[in-house]
Design a protein around this motif. Structure first.
Motif, PDB file in Angstrom:
ATOM      1  N   GLU A 220     -51.738   0.677-150.509  1.00 38.90           N
ATOM      2  CA  GLU A 220     -52.340  -0.555-150.793  1.00 38.90           C
ATOM      3  C   GLU A 220     -51.208  -1.620-151.127  1.00 38.90           C
ATOM      4  O   GLU A 220     -50.002  -1.237-151.481  1.00 38.90           O
ATOM      5  N   PHE A 221     -51.496  -2.865-151.001  1.00 35.45           N
ATOM      6  CA  PHE A 221     -50.331  -4.191-151.213  1.00 35.45           C
ATOM      7  C   PHE A 221     -50.074  -4.068-152.728  1.00 35.45           C
ATOM      8  O   PHE A 221     -51.101  -4.276-153.481  1.00 35.45           O
ATOM      9  N   LYS A 222     -49.001  -4.123-153.113  1.00 37.23           N
ATOM     10  CA  LYS A 222     -48.442  -4.353-154.395  1.00 37.23           C
ATOM     11  C   LYS A 222     -47.345  -5.311-154.693  1.00 37.23           C
ATOM     12  O   LYS A 222     -46.322  -4.921-153.728  1.00 37.23           O
ATOM     13  N   ASN A 223     -47.285  -6.353-155.302  1.00 36.21           N
ATOM     14  CA  ASN A 223     -46.266  -6.944-155.687  1.00 36.21           C
ATOM     15  C   ASN A 223     -45.786  -7.516-154.240  1.00 36.21           C
ATOM     16  O   ASN A 223     -44.346  -7.804-154.228  1.00 36.21           O
ATOM     17  N   ASP A 224     -46.514  -8.194-153.600  1.00 34.79           N
ATOM     18  CA  ASP A 224     -45.949  -8.724-152.460  1.00 34.79           C
ATOM     19  C   ASP A 224     -45.359  -7.787-151.308  1.00 34.79           C
ATOM     20  O   ASP A 224     -45.076  -8.171-150.394  1.00 34.79           O
ATOM     21  N   GLU A 225     -45.483  -6.513-151.537  1.00 34.62           N
ATOM     22  CA  GLU A 225     -44.567  -5.466-150.793  1.00 34.62           C
ATOM     23  C   GLU A 225     -45.841  -5.087-149.473  1.00 34.62           C
ATOM     24  O   GLU A 225     -46.980  -5.231-149.833  1.00 34.62           O
ATOM     25  N   LEU A 226     -45.323  -4.915-148.398  1.00 36.43           N
ATOM     26  CA  LEU A 226     -46.304  -4.772-147.329  1.00 36.43           C
ATOM     27  C   LEU A 226     -46.172  -3.234-147.047  1.00 36.43           C
ATOM     28  O   LEU A 226     -44.993  -2.728-146.301  1.00 36.43           O
ATOM     29  N   PRO A 227     -47.038  -2.413-147.384  1.00 33.45           N
ATOM     30  CA  PRO A 227     -47.058  -1.066-146.968  1.00 33.45           C
ATOM     31  C   PRO A 227     -47.118  -0.658-145.623  1.00 33.45           C
ATOM     32  O   PRO A 227     -48.300   0.047-145.341  1.00 33.45           O
ATOM     33  N   ILE A 228     -46.482  -1.368-144.767  1.00 34.06           N
ATOM     34  CA  ILE A 228     -46.658  -0.987-143.281  1.00 34.06           C
ATOM     35  C   ILE A 228     -45.528  -0.300-142.417  1.00 34.06           C
ATOM     36  O   ILE A 228     -44.354  -0.572-142.868  1.00 34.06           O
ATOM     37  N   GLU A 229     -45.675   0.821-141.795  1.00 34.21           N
ATOM     38  CA  GLU A 229     -44.716   1.523-141.128  1.00 34.21           C
ATOM     39  C   GLU A 229     -44.970   1.147-139.635  1.00 34.21           C
ATOM     40  O   GLU A 229     -45.966   1.079-138.979  1.00 34.21           O
ATOM     41  N   ALA A 230     -43.751   0.646-139.122  1.00 37.01           N
ATOM     42  CA  ALA A 230     -43.790   0.263-137.687  1.00 37.01           C
ATOM     43  C   ALA A 230     -43.094   1.183-136.734  1.00 37.01           C
ATOM     44  O   ALA A 230     -42.198   2.127-137.355  1.00 37.01           O
ATOM     45  N   ASP A 231     -43.679   1.459-135.730  1.00 34.52           N
ATOM     46  CA  ASP A 231     -43.068   2.547-134.576  1.00 34.52           C
ATOM     47  C   ASP A 231     -43.032   1.677-133.300  1.00 34.52           C
ATOM     48  O   ASP A 231     -44.046   1.069-133.054  1.00 34.52           O
ATOM     49  N   ALA A 232     -42.039   2.091-132.549  1.00 34.00           N
ATOM     50  CA  ALA A 232     -42.350   1.815-131.138  1.00 34.00           C
ATOM     51  C   ALA A 232     -41.527   2.786-130.241  1.00 34.00           C
ATOM     52  O   ALA A 232     -40.623   3.187-130.774  1.00 34.00           O
ATOM     53  N   TRP A 233     -42.009   2.739-129.006  1.00 31.00           N
ATOM     54  CA  TRP A 233     -41.317   3.602-127.901  1.00 31.00           C
ATOM     55  C   TRP A 233     -41.457   2.799-126.713  1.00 31.00           C
ATOM     56  O   TRP A 233     -42.404   2.419-126.369  1.00 31.00           O
ATOM     57  N   SER A 234     -40.594   3.394-125.674  1.00 33.01           N
ATOM     58  CA  SER A 234     -40.896   2.860-124.504  1.00 33.01           C
ATOM     59  C   SER A 234     -40.482   3.942-123.342  1.00 33.01           C
ATOM     60  O   SER A 234     -39.787   4.599-123.592  1.00 33.01           O
ATOM     61  N   LEU A 235     -41.610   4.076-122.546  1.00 35.93           N
ATOM     62  CA  LEU A 235     -41.447   5.096-121.562  1.00 35.93           C
ATOM     63  C   LEU A 235     -41.059   4.436-120.358  1.00 35.93           C
ATOM     64  O   LEU A 235     -41.571   3.508-119.818  1.00 35.93           O
ATOM     65  N   GLU A 236     -40.319   5.416-119.325  1.00 38.17           N
ATOM     66  CA  GLU A 236     -40.494   4.680-117.768  1.00 38.17           C
ATOM     67  C   GLU A 236     -41.698   4.780-117.323  1.00 38.17           C
ATOM     68  O   GLU A 236     -42.501   5.492-117.582  1.00 38.17           O
ATOM     69  N   LYS A 237     -41.833   3.695-116.405  1.00 41.25           N
ATOM     70  CA  LYS A 237     -43.095   3.586-115.861  1.00 41.25           C
ATOM     71  C   LYS A 237     -43.483   4.847-115.072  1.00 41.25           C
ATOM     72  O   LYS A 237     -44.603   5.249-115.019  1.00 41.25           O
ATOM     73  N   GLY A 238     -42.721   5.490-114.411  1.00 45.78           N
ATOM     74  CA  GLY A 238     -42.954   6.981-113.781  1.00 45.78           C
ATOM     75  C   GLY A 238     -43.791   6.424-112.436  1.00 45.78           C
ATOM     76  O   GLY A 238     -43.935   5.397-112.139  1.00 45.78           O
ATOM     77  N   ASP A 239     -44.147   7.614-111.817  1.00 44.93           N
ATOM     78  CA  ASP A 239     -45.048   7.297-110.439  1.00 44.93           C
ATOM     79  C   ASP A 239     -46.612   7.729-110.993  1.00 44.93           C
ATOM     80  O   ASP A 239     -47.030   8.908-110.715  1.00 44.93           O
ATOM     81  N   ALA A 240     -47.279   6.825-111.493  1.00 47.37           N
ATOM     82  CA  ALA A 240     -48.764   6.926-111.907  1.00 47.37           C
ATOM     83  C   ALA A 240     -49.410   7.654-110.554  1.00 47.37           C
ATOM     84  O   ALA A 240     -50.593   8.181-110.815  1.00 47.37           O
ATOM     85  N   LEU A 241     -49.485   6.739-109.390  1.00 44.59           N
ATOM     86  CA  LEU A 241     -50.043   7.301-108.377  1.00 44.59           C
ATOM     87  C   LEU A 241     -49.884   8.781-107.947  1.00 44.59           C
ATOM     88  O   LEU A 241     -50.702   9.511-107.682  1.00 44.59           O
ATOM     89  N   LEU A 242     -48.645   9.090-107.978  1.00 45.68           N
ATOM     90  CA  LEU A 242     -48.185  10.650-107.777  1.00 45.68           C
ATOM     91  C   LEU A 242     -48.692  11.510-108.722  1.00 45.68           C
ATOM     92  O   LEU A 242     -49.567  12.600-108.341  1.00 45.68           O
ATOM     93  N   ALA A 243     -48.860  11.221-109.936  1.00 47.41           N
ATOM     94  CA  ALA A 243     -49.355  11.816-111.038  1.00 47.41           C
ATOM     95  C   ALA A 243     -51.108  11.885-110.823  1.00 47.41           C
ATOM     96  O   ALA A 243     -51.759  13.027-111.162  1.00 47.41           O
ATOM     97  N   GLU A 244     -51.438  10.837-110.378  1.00 48.93           N
ATOM     98  CA  GLU A 244     -53.116  10.939-110.119  1.00 48.93           C
ATOM     99  C   GLU A 244     -53.198  11.750-109.097  1.00 48.93           C
ATOM    100  O   GLU A 244     -54.415  12.524-108.971  1.00 48.93           O
ATOM    101  N   THR A 245     -52.616  11.747-107.945  1.00 48.51           N
ATOM    102  CA  THR A 245     -52.717  12.664-106.768  1.00 48.51           C
ATOM    103  C   THR A 245     -52.752  14.131-107.240  1.00 48.51           C
ATOM    104  O   THR A 245     -53.405  15.004-106.792  1.00 48.51           O
ATOM    105  N   LYS A 246     -51.546  14.379-107.805  1.00 43.17           N
ATOM    106  CA  LYS A 246     -51.072  15.867-108.414  1.00 43.17           C
ATOM    107  C   LYS A 246     -52.667  16.350-109.334  1.00 43.17           C
ATOM    108  O   LYS A 246     -52.895  17.599-109.257  1.00 43.17           O
ATOM    109  N   SER A 247     -53.048  15.503-109.934  1.00 39.53           N
ATOM    110  CA  SER A 247     -54.123  15.870-110.950  1.00 39.53           C
ATOM    111  C   SER A 247     -55.472  16.014-110.072  1.00 39.53           C
ATOM    112  O   SER A 247     -56.098  16.900-110.252  1.00 39.53           O
ATOM    113  N   PHE A 248     -55.572  15.222-109.071  1.00 36.50           N
ATOM    114  CA  PHE A 248     -56.603  15.379-108.211  1.00 36.50           C
ATOM    115  C   PHE A 248     -56.681  16.781-107.519  1.00 36.50           C
ATOM    116  O   PHE A 248     -57.410  17.608-107.471  1.00 36.50           O
ATOM    117  N   VAL A 249     -55.397  17.029-107.046  1.00 31.49           N
ATOM    118  CA  VAL A 249     -55.304  18.360-106.326  1.00 31.49           C
ATOM    119  C   VAL A 249     -55.433  19.558-107.372  1.00 31.49           C
ATOM    120  O   VAL A 249     -55.931  20.556-107.148  1.00 31.49           O
TER     121      VAL A 249
END
Length: 281
Positions: A220-249
């Motif tokens: 909860e907010f107290k004394n103007d403090e922001l109780p917020i946790e920030a997280d971020a990550w970045s992933l290589e795009k990869g080959d989603a079409l290949l992943a789709e095809t493999k999943s189909f097979v």
């Protein structure tokens, strides 16, 4: 992989030579040579091609949208079920590493905002922008909200073609979730942003760059403090079409349901048609 088939036989020969497989001019000649096919033709050809292969006992992975009409899509789903064949629809964002990495964070979405913008390309203009681009986000939304759409409002207009080139839709679901979805194929720069808000949490995904940002309220907010946790990550795009095809097979080999079933493709198509109907009125 057995071969490459294309109405442009010279193109088929070029690709087949690169992959050391057969070049085939007539898709009907594939019968007896293949167990499964991926159909990446123009949308207007999806129904005819998919129906032919399903009728002849071949599993089908068909690009989105699965057909141009709901009736055609429903017929393909019924045919696949009758023949006990796999029918997968090519919604490639379902195989995007950024979306997959965030899936455990999705609980009960309350508001979703999507922007899918792209420069104009002649490929894909046989259908409007809702079926060409927006349907990707409609499929992702339906897979996350898991609720019936109960109200659709939409606006859109032609710009460079005779069909809808830019569109915005507001969709309300039985669960109470609301989605605001924008798609354009007449923008100067590409953008594929997906933002989701739920109780105590905000998540954004850049489907293009693979960047994910997550903000979580931790107290909860107290004394103007922001109780917020920030997280971020970045992933290589990869080959989603290949992943789709493999999943189909794998769904064929293991006899498991496709990640994106024909029924999923049909539900997304039905919602896309509701958006188009609202624009046309």
């Amino acid at each position: 992989m057995v071969g490459v088939c294309d109405v442009n036989f010279a193109q088929a020969q070029t690709v087949a030579a690169e992959l050391n497989v057969k070049a085939i001019a007539n898709y009907k000649d594939l019968i007896g040579q293949v167990d499964a096919v991926t159909i990446a033709a123009t949308t207007s050809a999806h129904y005819e091609l998919s129906k032919f292969f399903l009728e002849n006992g071949v599993h089908v992975n068909v690009e989105k949208p699965m057909t141009t009409t709901i009736a055609q899509g429903r017929e393909l789903c019924e045919l696949a079920a009758k023949k006990n064949l796999k029918l997968q629809v090519g919604f490639v964002e379902r195989f995007n590493p950024a979306l997959i990495s965030a899936q455990e964070k999705f609980k009960k979405p309350l508001f979703i905002e999507c922007h899918r913008l792209a420069p104009f390309k002649p490929r894909g203009v046989d259908v409007n922008v809702v079926l060409d681009l927006m349907i990707h986000d409609l499929d992702v939304i339906l897979s996350l909200v898991k609720s019936e759409p109960v109200k659709v409002e939409a606006v859109g207009t032609p710009v460079l073609t005779k069909t809808i080139d830019i569109a915005n839709a507001r969709i309300e679901f039985a669960s109470g979730a609301v989605a605001n979805v924008t798609a354009s194929r007449v923008s100067q720069k590409s953008q594929r942003k997906f933002r989701l808000f739920q109780q105590n949490q905000y998540l954004s995904i850049d489907f293009g760059s693979g960047e994910v940002n997550l903000l979580t309220k931790t107290g909860e907010f107290k004394n103007d403090e922001l109780p917020i946790e920030a997280d971020a990550w970045s992933l290589e795009k990869g080959d989603a079409l290949l992943a789709e095809t493999k999943s189909f097979v794998q769904s064929i080999v293991n006899d498991t349901p496709p990640v994106v079933s024909g029924q999923d493709g049909l539900v997304a198509l039905e919602l896309a048609e509701k958006v188009v109907d609202k624009i046309d009125k």
